[in-house]
Structures are given as structure tokens and as C-alpha cells.
Design a protein around this motif. Sequence first.
Motif, PDB file in Angstrom:
ATOM      1  N   GLU A 346       0.876  -1.188  -0.030  1.00  0.00           N
ATOM      2  CA  GLU A 346      -0.029   0.057  -0.005  1.00  0.00           C
ATOM      3  C   GLU A 346       0.723   1.280  -0.045  1.00  0.00           C
ATOM      4  O   GLU A 346       0.614   2.181  -0.506  1.00  0.00           O
ATOM      5  N   LEU A 347       1.827   1.286   0.669  1.00  0.00           N
ATOM      6  CA  LEU A 347       2.783   2.311   0.609  1.00  0.00           C
ATOM      7  C   LEU A 347       3.673   2.507  -0.871  1.00  0.00           C
ATOM      8  O   LEU A 347       3.804   3.376  -1.210  1.00  0.00           O
ATOM      9  N   ILE A 348       3.880   1.359  -1.305  1.00  0.00           N
ATOM     10  CA  ILE A 348       4.497   1.292  -2.664  1.00  0.00           C
ATOM     11  C   ILE A 348       3.698   1.865  -3.726  1.00  0.00           C
ATOM     12  O   ILE A 348       4.072   2.787  -4.390  1.00  0.00           O
ATOM     13  N   GLU A 349       2.356   1.597  -3.403  1.00  0.00           N
ATOM     14  CA  GLU A 349       1.313   2.093  -4.509  1.00  0.00           C
ATOM     15  C   GLU A 349       1.479   3.506  -4.501  1.00  0.00           C
ATOM     16  O   GLU A 349       0.544   4.250  -5.408  1.00  0.00           O
ATOM     17  N   ARG A 358      12.186   0.589  -7.757  1.00  0.00           N
ATOM     18  CA  ARG A 358      13.410   0.800  -6.999  1.00  0.00           C
ATOM     19  C   ARG A 358      13.107   0.404  -5.492  1.00  0.00           C
ATOM     20  O   ARG A 358      14.044  -0.199  -4.992  1.00  0.00           O
ATOM     21  N   LEU A 359      11.973   0.681  -5.005  1.00  0.00           N
ATOM     22  CA  LEU A 359      11.825   0.499  -3.654  1.00  0.00           C
ATOM     23  C   LEU A 359      11.524  -0.849  -3.317  1.00  0.00           C
ATOM     24  O   LEU A 359      12.195  -1.347  -2.194  1.00  0.00           O
ATOM     25  N   ARG A 360      10.856  -1.569  -4.142  1.00  0.00           N
ATOM     26  CA  ARG A 360      10.676  -3.108  -4.002  1.00  0.00           C
ATOM     27  C   ARG A 360      12.343  -3.805  -3.897  1.00  0.00           C
ATOM     28  O   ARG A 360      12.380  -4.565  -3.194  1.00  0.00           O
ATOM     29  N   ASN A 361      12.977  -3.529  -4.967  1.00  0.00           N
ATOM     30  CA  ASN A 361      14.536  -3.893  -5.091  1.00  0.00           C
ATOM     31  C   ASN A 361      15.314  -3.721  -4.054  1.00  0.00           C
ATOM     32  O   ASN A 361      15.839  -4.561  -3.344  1.00  0.00           O
ATOM     33  N   ILE A 367      16.528  -6.694   3.189  1.00  0.00           N
ATOM     34  CA  ILE A 367      16.072  -7.693   4.209  1.00  0.00           C
ATOM     35  C   ILE A 367      16.916  -8.953   4.051  1.00  0.00           C
ATOM     36  O   ILE A 367      17.498  -9.520   5.107  1.00  0.00           O
ATOM     37  N   ALA A 368      17.382  -9.273   2.915  1.00  0.00           N
ATOM     38  CA  ALA A 368      18.205 -10.310   2.731  1.00  0.00           C
ATOM     39  C   ALA A 368      19.705 -10.189   3.231  1.00  0.00           C
ATOM     40  O   ALA A 368      20.349 -11.116   3.687  1.00  0.00           O
ATOM     41  N   GLY A 369      20.212  -8.944   3.097  1.00  0.00           N
ATOM     42  CA  GLY A 369      21.613  -8.709   3.587  1.00  0.00           C
ATOM     43  C   GLY A 369      21.780  -7.958   4.694  1.00  0.00           C
ATOM     44  O   GLY A 369      23.126  -7.638   4.885  1.00  0.00           O
ATOM     45  N   GLY A 370      20.792  -7.503   5.184  1.00  0.00           N
ATOM     46  CA  GLY A 370      20.815  -6.460   6.558  1.00  0.00           C
ATOM     47  C   GLY A 370      21.583  -5.386   6.203  1.00  0.00           C
ATOM     48  O   GLY A 370      22.152  -4.621   7.030  1.00  0.00           O
ATOM     49  N   ARG A 371      21.643  -4.826   5.092  1.00  0.00           N
ATOM     50  CA  ARG A 371      22.044  -3.633   4.791  1.00  0.00           C
ATOM     51  C   ARG A 371      21.124  -2.444   4.837  1.00  0.00           C
ATOM     52  O   ARG A 371      20.011  -2.572   5.154  1.00  0.00           O
ATOM     53  N   SER A 372      21.551  -1.118   4.792  1.00  0.00           N
ATOM     54  CA  SER A 372      20.733  -0.009   5.231  1.00  0.00           C
ATOM     55  C   SER A 372      20.016   0.459   3.591  1.00  0.00           C
ATOM     56  O   SER A 372      20.582   0.145   2.441  1.00  0.00           O
ATOM     57  N   LEU A 373      18.840   0.975   3.845  1.00  0.00           N
ATOM     58  CA  LEU A 373      18.213   1.617   2.754  1.00  0.00           C
ATOM     59  C   LEU A 373      18.183   3.208   2.751  1.00  0.00           C
ATOM     60  O   LEU A 373      17.924   3.548   3.823  1.00  0.00           O
TER      61      LEU A 373
END
Length: 852
Positions: A346-349, A358-361, A367-373
Motif C-alpha cells: 500500500e505504501l509502494i502504490e 526501485r523501492l521493492r528491489n 532484508i536479505a543482506g541486513g544492509r541499510s536503505l
Amino acid sequence: MKPAPPADDRPGAGDEAAPQDALAALDAALRDPRLPAPLREDLQRAADALRRERGQAALFREAFDAIPDLVTVLDEAGTVVEINRHGTDAHRRRREDILGQPIHVLNPELPKDHLAPVWETLNRGDSYLVEVTNKRGDGTRFPVEVHSAGFVHDGERRIVAVARDLSTRQEDELRFRELVESIDRGLIVQDHSLRIVYANSAAMSLLSLHSGQSIADELRSGQWMVVDERGHELAPEQYPSRIALDTGAVVGSTVLGLYHRSRRELIWLSITAVPQFPPGGDCPDQVFALFSNITELKRDSALFDRAQALAQIGGWEWDAGRDRLYLTFEAQRILGRDPAPARIEELIECLQPLDRHRLRNALERTIAGGRSLDLELQGLRADGSGFWVRAIADAGAGDVIRQVLTGTLQDITERKQEEEQLRIQARSDPLTGLLNRDAVLDDLERRLDAFPHAPLAVLYIDLDRFKVVNDILGHAAGDRLLASAARRIRHAVGDQAQIARFGGDEFLVVCSLDGDATRAERLADAILEIFGDSFRVDGEEFSITASIGIAQAPLDGRTAQQLIQSADVAMYDSKRRGRNSWQAFTPELAEQQLYRLQLETHLRRAVHNDEFHLVYQPQVNLHDGRVVAAEALIRWRNRSLGEMRPDRFIDHAETTGDIVGIGGWVLHEACRQLRQWRDQGLAIERVAVNVSYRQFLGDDLGHTVAAALAEHGLPGSALELEFTERVLIEDAPDTVRTFARLRELGVSLSIDDFGEGYSALNYIRRLPIHGLKLSQLFVQGVPDNQSDVAVCQAVTGIARSLGLGLVAEGVETERQRAFLRELGVLIGQGFLFAPGLPPDELRDYCRAQVRH
């Protein structure tokens, strides 16, 4: 008699013996019943007084020994005359080993003259404080803090020194430091000016600082903003530490926010400030500030939301395992959705399509690598208004099972709008509002790179005779004309093309030709048509037309520079054909362009290769034919191009700037030749040299002329410089300075081809001009063409009224000579007398005229 009792080693024992014996004698006498009453009363008073004195001495001794600090009494020279029991115990010495010894026995590190500053302080009535190291009887040392005071006993000055053992205090301080370093609450110590003198590890950690950084420097960096619970920025005098220092009272449990501008991070602290007083002082000199991070506790509070609104930063948390999204109130406001998004999709929409991807990727990678966004995203609110947001998030450390992201959403819409406005300003021409040169070049280059085979056209537009307005009405009126011309072009083009002001009075139109091969020609016709109506500027009407060149990509150029150059070539061909028209770039023009490039290459080498030479056309007295001067005319003979007439290369040399170097060579060569003629006895008053307007645009012309005259030993009057009216139209500050310099040299200045240009007469009055040259365009029609006759009469009248010399060019017939002579023109030149002659032939011509 009984022998004297052994000496008592207790303090004051010698002084107590006499009172004890006297008291026993008095008691024995009082037991005698025969004593008269008055004597009994006197003896009783004496016995009571002795008992009181003995009790006070015992009390003094007991009190002296009860003092918990080390107390010594020194005489004026520093000898120990008394010490209490704590003193002997602390020093692990017997009393008799200390009494009568100098104080150095206890304080071996004291300097020899240590009593001088002590007595100096005591004599002022102050106490003396010092920290020293005392020595025990077994040789070990211990630190003490000594307070000394002075007094007088039996007429002699004494010092009482009270020493406090600091060993336990230092141990306590060490334990205290270990304690404050181990607690999880931040602690900072500040002095009275709020300068940080100490900060524990927890304080550094709460502010995200490592051990190599200075907390004082960090807080002074200007990056931190302090706000209260309502989100209002606090002044330094409102800080809890400042209040505690000013009031001397504890300021407890105050909630403050710290906002870091660069990191865009807001943390909330609960602070307690405790003032610290110096010994004996009534004003605090330090303050302890104890604080803890309560940011998480305030996440859901309304006050926290207000502070977020102030910084336009909202918080968000996404539990990826359960796909639950939490947004603070400010985050909801930024997104502008009601109800607020409860799931991540709902936020992405809320975002633009490209930013959704870009946000989904980014979420998957985080989540997978514990990196920051950290992304800047563009979206659309429910009311249709757009927004920009900076989304920051981190995966919770060690939270593999829940997979939770927490972060902030910052509203950066205003900044993005400002950046876009600045981008538009940087790409816009401030006068017309059109794109500027850099912007259209950049856009055109990108279009050609992205779609190299897409048909595209460039229209290069130049306003004809625009400089007339600039000259007559000034630059401000010229600017208004340019703005009006830009509006007309925009109206003619509409939304079919991109329009830019390319520089000066030149415009560029870029249009796509997809599905419409004739669009460029139709736009050119529309522009010429809309320029058919005259312009009104400051109450004056001007007929300004346009010359347009058209070039197409990829046929006429594959880069922006090639395409614009081709359109420019076509535009100049349009001007050559009579202006107020358009011309498309053709292979023939391409050949001409190639020829010009070859011409430019050879022209730049011509001076160095000694390819130029001068011929001289005589200027004669129209009455007697006597040669009074000669005009130097340049000729160019190139091995590849052959003999080149001046009209084939002078304009090109002015465009490229090569005319400056060529003109310098002409000046030196003409002066050299005049010097040679004079040495040969030829009576030529002066030589005239044509000077380009480009030579007037710098400071070099005056230096070049002075150097040429000096090199050949000629006065300034031997040289005449002829220039076109364009020099006057430019009216640059450099031009005025150059005129002044030439006038100082005594050089004559005249306007060549007067009447062909469009300069106003006020230039002639304002600048130091000596003469005019009547253009051959008007001379060739006299005496039959009445328009030419009128122009010649007008120019002659101007020269006569302003006291200027006048030379007629292009005199080819005796009728023209007679007309000019009758008009009052004294000097002329033309084929009637001679064409341009080599130096030797001119010499012979002059001598022949003298013989006749």
C-alpha cells in the motif's frame, strides 16, 4: 626533700605538675579548721581556678588528639612544636622523633624557602592551601592536602597545619570513574561556560561518536539542533545545565530533542542537571548532566509527532515477516493517504511507477543482506498533489526471525521544488525565459545520442539589422526588442519544437520530423510571417526581419555541434541572398563550409609564411592631382588557393579573430614602407591603414601602433587609421580607452565607408574622430542619381559643420571629380587616378605627378 618525679612524655605534662602540687597544698590547707573565714574563702577560689585550668588543658589535649586529620604546629622557622595522635599514627613515627624536627622530616619534597609564600599568604589573613607528598617512618609516601593558618602564642608566631590524607580520595575517584563508565546512562561534566570537560562512554555512544572524536567539537559543529517537547528550538540559556548553574538548583528529568541536520536523525533525551559547588563557595562552578535515550518511548506520543512535523521527518517500521507497516502521524501526513497504508504494498502504490520498482528491489536487498536503505522517491497523494520523500531504513541487528525494518520518511518536496527551480533558472535565458545556449546544446546532444537515426531539424535564426535599435535607442530598448522577438517565435512555433536563445540576437529551434518531413520549412515560414509586422519600441517603429538556416539530422550532422554549424552556414547563405528568408543546408553549402575550413587553416599560417603583401592606392588633391597620402590595401597569394581578393578572406578573418594578427602585420609593414619612401625623398604626408573592429576590443591596438611608429621613427601624424561604423556601434569601454590612447599618439582617425552603417551622429561628436570617407556606393551615382547627390551633399555638410576632413572613395570619371570638387571635397581616390599599386610603382607615380 623528695626527688622530682620523672618527666611525663605526654604533651603538657610539665605544665600540669605545678598546678597539681599547688592544688594538693591548697586542699590540705583548707582542711585546717583553724583558718580564718576570709582566708578560707580566698584559698577556695584559688583551688577552684586551678581545677578549671587543669580541666581545660585536658580538654584541649583530648580535642587535639581527636581531630581525624593530621595536625602539626610549627614555629616561625618551620620546626614542629606539636603534633596530634593522628599525625604520629599516619606517619608511623613516635612523637619524640617528630617534635623539634624541621617540617622537611615529614615533607622531604618541600623547597628550602617553602615558608616564604606561606607567611606571605598568612600575613594577609588568608589560609594557605597546598597538595604535597608526606613521608612515613618506613619510607613510604602518601598524598595530602594541607590547609595552613597562623596564630600567636605567648608572643610568638605559630603555624597550625591541617593535612588530609588523599589516598582514599584518589581511590574513591577511581572507583567513581569506573562506576560512571560502566553505567548505561550518559554523563557529561561542564564548566561554568558549558564547556565539556568530561564525557563517559555512554554519552559518546548515545551521540553515535567513536573514541577518536571529540564530543565538545561535535556539539559545537552546528550539526545539532536542540528542541523542547513542543519541537521549538531552544536557546543556550534554556538548556538544563545552564539553568542549574545559574540557579544553583538541581534541574531534574527534562525531556529534550537532539536533531542532527546532516544525518537527519532525531533522538530524545531525558536530562537531569546537578550543579557542583567548589569548597567554601556559594556559586556552582560545574554541572553534572545525566541523560538517557528515550526516543523509543516517545515514538507514539503526540509531542514526538510535532517534533517530526517541525523537521518534516516521520518514522516507519515494517515487520516483513507479518507484513505489518507502522507509520507515525508525520509519516502519514507526508504520504497523504487516509487510511494510512498498513502493508508495504500500500505504501509502494503511493509512488511513481519507476520508484515503485526501485523501492521493492531495495527492500529485498535490505532484508536479505541486513544492509541499510536510503532512497529519494517521488509519489502522489490522494488529493493529486505530488511529493518527494527520502526513505531511510535499517534491518534490526540480530533480528533474523522477525525481519523488521525501522527508519524515517523525510518530506523533501520543498527542496526538490527548489532544486527544480534552480535547474530551470540555470537552463533559462533570464531576458526571454527561453532555454539558454548550454541547455539546448545539452538537450540536443542527448537526443542525438539516444536516437541517432531519428529525423530531427535545427533552425538557426538571426535577427536582421538588430543593431540599429541598440545603436539608436540603447541596450535597454534592444533587450525589450529581443524579448518581443522571443514571444513572436514562441507564438509561431507553439508546442511543435524546443526554442532557445543561442546568444545575442540569435535563436535556435529544435523540432522532431517524425511523420512530418516538411515541418522545419513550415515553421520557418511561420516565423518569417510573424516577423512581417513592425516592432514598436519606446514609441518608435522598426522593421526587423529574420534570416533562418535549416539543418537536418542525421544528414547534415550527427552531433549537436555539427548540426548547429550546418544550420549556421545555411543562415549566413540566407543573409547573403538578401535576408528575410530561410535557406536549407545543401551539399553545395557543405563544400563552401569545407572551403572556409581550408581557408581558415591557410589564413592562420599566412603571416608566418610571408604570403601577404600590400599595394597602395594614392589619395590625391582633386584640384591639382598631387598625391597627399596613400591607402594600404592587403593582398594574399597562397600556393594552394591562389590569389585571394580581400573580400574573400577579410570577413572570415574577423569572424575567427585572425584579423588581429593580420592587422598588426599591416600596421608594421605600412609604417616600414612609409619610412622607406621618405628616405627616398617621396613627399607622402601619411599612409592610411584599415583597422578591424576586433582590433579595438582590447588594449593591444594602442601598443601595436606605438610600437610600429617607434620602430620606424615616424610621428603619429604619419599614420591614419580607417575603421567602419561597427567600431562605434560596439561602444565598449575598451574602444573608448583605445581611442584615447591613439589620440595621445597623434594618429588620425577616420570612418571608412561613412553612410553605409547605422551609427548615430552622437558617436562622431563624442569620440576624437578626424575625418570621414565618403563611400563609393554614393560617389558612383553622381552627378546623375539625385539620391546619391543628396547623400553626398549631406555627408559633406556633416564633415564641414563638425570640422572633419573628407575623402571621396571610388572616383572613376572626370564628371564625378568635377562634382566633388564643386561640392567642396578636397581629397579623392579611385581608378580615375590609379588602382592599388606596388610600392615601387606608387613611387614612380608620385614622381610623375610632380613632373607634370
